[in-house]
Every structure is written in C-alpha cells, then in structure tokens.
Scaffold this motif. Structure first.
Motif, mmCIF file in Angstrom:
data_model
loop_
_atom_site.group_PDB
_atom_site.id
_atom_site.type_symbol
_atom_site.label_atom_id
_atom_site.label_comp_id
_atom_site.label_asym_id
_atom_site.label_seq_id
_atom_site.Cartn_x
_atom_site.Cartn_y
_atom_site.Cartn_z
ATOM 1 N N LEU A 19 28.580 38.999 -1.545
ATOM 2 C CA LEU A 19 28.876 37.577 -1.697
ATOM 3 C C LEU A 19 27.595 36.760 -1.878
ATOM 4 O O LEU A 19 27.538 35.865 -2.726
ATOM 5 N N GLN A 20 26.571 37.077 -1.112
ATOM 6 C CA GLN A 20 25.292 36.367 -1.254
ATOM 7 C C GLN A 20 24.696 36.598 -2.647
ATOM 8 O O GLN A 20 24.192 35.661 -3.280
ATOM 9 N N ASP A 21 24.745 37.831 -3.115
ATOM 10 C CA ASP A 21 24.226 38.143 -4.455
ATOM 11 C C ASP A 21 25.043 37.417 -5.522
ATOM 12 O O ASP A 21 24.481 36.862 -6.476
ATOM 13 N N PHE A 22 26.351 37.403 -5.356
ATOM 14 C CA PHE A 22 27.216 36.708 -6.302
ATOM 15 C C PHE A 22 26.897 35.211 -6.339
ATOM 16 O O PHE A 22 26.792 34.610 -7.414
ATOM 17 N N GLN A 23 26.715 34.609 -5.190
ATOM 18 C CA GLN A 23 26.374 33.183 -5.124
ATOM 19 C C GLN A 23 25.017 32.913 -5.771
ATOM 20 O O GLN A 23 24.847 31.919 -6.481
ATOM 21 N N ARG A 24 24.067 33.811 -5.550
ATOM 22 C CA ARG A 24 22.745 33.655 -6.157
ATOM 23 C C ARG A 24 22.848 33.726 -7.678
ATOM 24 O O ARG A 24 22.275 32.913 -8.403
ATOM 25 N N ARG A 25 23.606 34.688 -8.187
ATOM 26 C CA ARG A 25 23.751 34.841 -9.634
ATOM 27 C C ARG A 25 24.499 33.662 -10.265
ATOM 28 O O ARG A 25 24.116 33.178 -11.322
#
Length: 127
Positions: A19-25
């Motif tokens: 989820l954190q990676d998705f939000q960053r992207r």
C-alpha cells in the motif's frame, strides 16, 4: 542502471508495504501529470518572418494565439502576405511541437515506454 527489475512489495506478503509503494507511485504519477499540465498551459511558440513583417504565436497544440502584422504588409500583394503568414505559422507550429517534445521528455523521461508511444504518435499523425 541495474539490470535487475525493481522489487515491489507483494500484496500477500507485505500488504502495508504494498500500500505504501502504491501510494508513492500514484503520488509520483499525479505530480508528473500536474507538471505536464502546467507546462502545456504555459507552452507557446512565436515565429517571425524573415523580414519581420509577420509574427505568429501558437499554443502547444498549434492553435493560433496571436498574429501581428507590421505596417509594411500594406504594400505586399495579398498572395505574398498569405504565403508569409502561412510559412511563419508553420515555423511556429513546428517549434511548438519541438517544445512539447522537450516537455514530454522532461516529464516522462527520454527512455520511458510512454515517450516511445508519444514519439510514434507524433510521427504517424504529423504532430
């Protein structure tokens, strides 16, 4: 640049990391879209005829923004003036396309797959 692909967290093994990676992207994509929108709204190109009788300004899509005619155009034959305007417009539109190419490269990255699709479309449709 490394030959190994970027490892992203698995939604199954690390849901929080995923989820954190998705939000960053998605945040990075939003920032790029905003940069592109800003650059496109500001992009204008101006060309001047060789003798300075005609000045044409176009926006990023090649739409006419401004046309200025020097007083000397009153002495030109209509066909000569038409040719000057069209030639100057074409130069401004070409400059606008080149400016847009530079903006797209800056926002997308010169080697991005999206940039390749953009270049193909410009070539195919004469943008």
């Amino acid at each position: 640049m490394s030959d190994t692909p970027l490892q992203r967290p698995s939604i199954f093994d690390d849901p929080e990391g995923y989820l954190q990676d998705f939000q960053r992207r998605t945040s990075a994509m939003r920032d790029k879209a905003q940069d592109l929108q800003q650059a496109m709204s500001e992009a204008k190109s101006t060309a001047v005829s060789d003798e300075g009788e005609v000045t044409v300004t176009v926006n990023v899509s090649g739409g006419l923004e401004d046309l200025q005619l020097d007083r000397e155009v009153r002495h030109l034959h209509a066909e000569t003036l038409r040719t000057l305007i069209l030639d100057t417009y074409r130069r401004a539109a070409e400059q606008s396309g080149e400016q847009m190419d530079a903006v797209m490269e800056r926002v997308l990255g010169a080697d991005a797959e999206t940039m390749s699709v953009y270049r193909d479309a410009r070539q195919r449709y004469g943008g």
